[in-house]
Scaffold this motif. Structure first.
Motif, mmCIF file in Angstrom:
data_model
loop_
_atom_site.group_PDB
_atom_site.id
_atom_site.type_symbol
_atom_site.label_atom_id
_atom_site.label_comp_id
_atom_site.label_asym_id
_atom_site.label_seq_id
_atom_site.Cartn_x
_atom_site.Cartn_y
_atom_site.Cartn_z
ATOM 1 N N GLN A 39 0.879 -1.200 0.203
ATOM 2 C CA GLN A 39 0.086 0.072 -0.171
ATOM 3 C C GLN A 39 0.849 1.365 0.033
ATOM 4 O O GLN A 39 0.560 2.319 -0.679
ATOM 5 C CB GLN A 39 -0.753 -0.066 1.239
ATOM 6 C CG GLN A 39 -2.138 -0.967 1.064
ATOM 7 C CD GLN A 39 -2.941 -0.971 2.205
ATOM 8 O OE1 GLN A 39 -2.564 -0.502 3.445
ATOM 9 N NE2 GLN A 39 -4.283 -1.621 2.347
ATOM 10 N N ARG A 66 -2.963 5.918 0.851
ATOM 11 C CA ARG A 66 -4.079 5.305 1.342
ATOM 12 C C ARG A 66 -3.996 4.909 2.860
ATOM 13 O O ARG A 66 -2.853 5.293 3.550
ATOM 14 C CB ARG A 66 -3.823 3.738 0.546
ATOM 15 C CG ARG A 66 -3.742 3.693 -0.672
ATOM 16 C CD ARG A 66 -4.532 2.894 -1.208
ATOM 17 N NE ARG A 66 -4.519 2.604 -2.860
ATOM 18 C CZ ARG A 66 -5.385 3.139 -3.667
ATOM 19 N NH1 ARG A 66 -6.335 3.887 -3.114
ATOM 20 N NH2 ARG A 66 -5.160 2.991 -4.856
ATOM 21 N N ILE A 106 -3.638 3.460 6.018
ATOM 22 C CA ILE A 106 -2.811 2.389 6.470
ATOM 23 C C ILE A 106 -3.551 2.023 7.878
ATOM 24 O O ILE A 106 -3.611 2.720 8.731
ATOM 25 C CB ILE A 106 -1.471 2.568 6.739
ATOM 26 C CG1 ILE A 106 -0.709 2.957 5.260
ATOM 27 C CG2 ILE A 106 -0.728 1.297 7.376
ATOM 28 C CD1 ILE A 106 0.558 3.250 5.346
#
Length: 115
Positions: free
Chosen positions: A104, A112, A114
């Motif tokens: 990611q 993004r 996490i």
């Protein structure tokens, strides 16, 4: 009778005659030539329980202890193996989660979230 049924189930021809059923019948006690021994009361000896000697009792106890130890040892080994397996699974889940986070982070675009 049993031979006849077995042959019929296997699809073979039955070579036995009906008269053979009585000849091969194990339940027929007419020709029983067993020489049974009897005690003073007229009871068959084979029905009486055997009395074990001290040596046999000691050997039996040793075998029982050895068997119990073997069962305990194998049970302990099984539990140890299960604990090791659970530990490996925990480490693999942790590594998998770490790899997902790294993937990611490497992705392009907006960051993004996490977890």
């Amino acid at each position: 009778m049993l031979e006849k049924q077995a042959m019929l189930r296997l699809g073979g021809k039955v070579a036995l005659r009906d008269a053979d059923d009585e000849y091969y019948n194990d339940d027929n006690d007419e020709y029983d030539d067993d020489d049974e021994e009897y005690d003073n009361n007229g009871n068959p000896i084979r029905n009486q329980p055997k009395q074990l000697t001290e040596k046999q009792l000691v050997q039996q106890r040793r075998k029982q202890r050895k068997l119990e130890k073997g069962v305990a040892k194998s049970r302990s080994a099984a539990y140890g193996e299960m604990e090791l397996r659970n530990e490996r699974m925990r480490k693999l889940r942790n590594a998998e989660a770490h790899l997902i986070v790294e993937k990611q982070v490497r992705m392009k675009g907006r960051r993004r979230k996490i977890e």
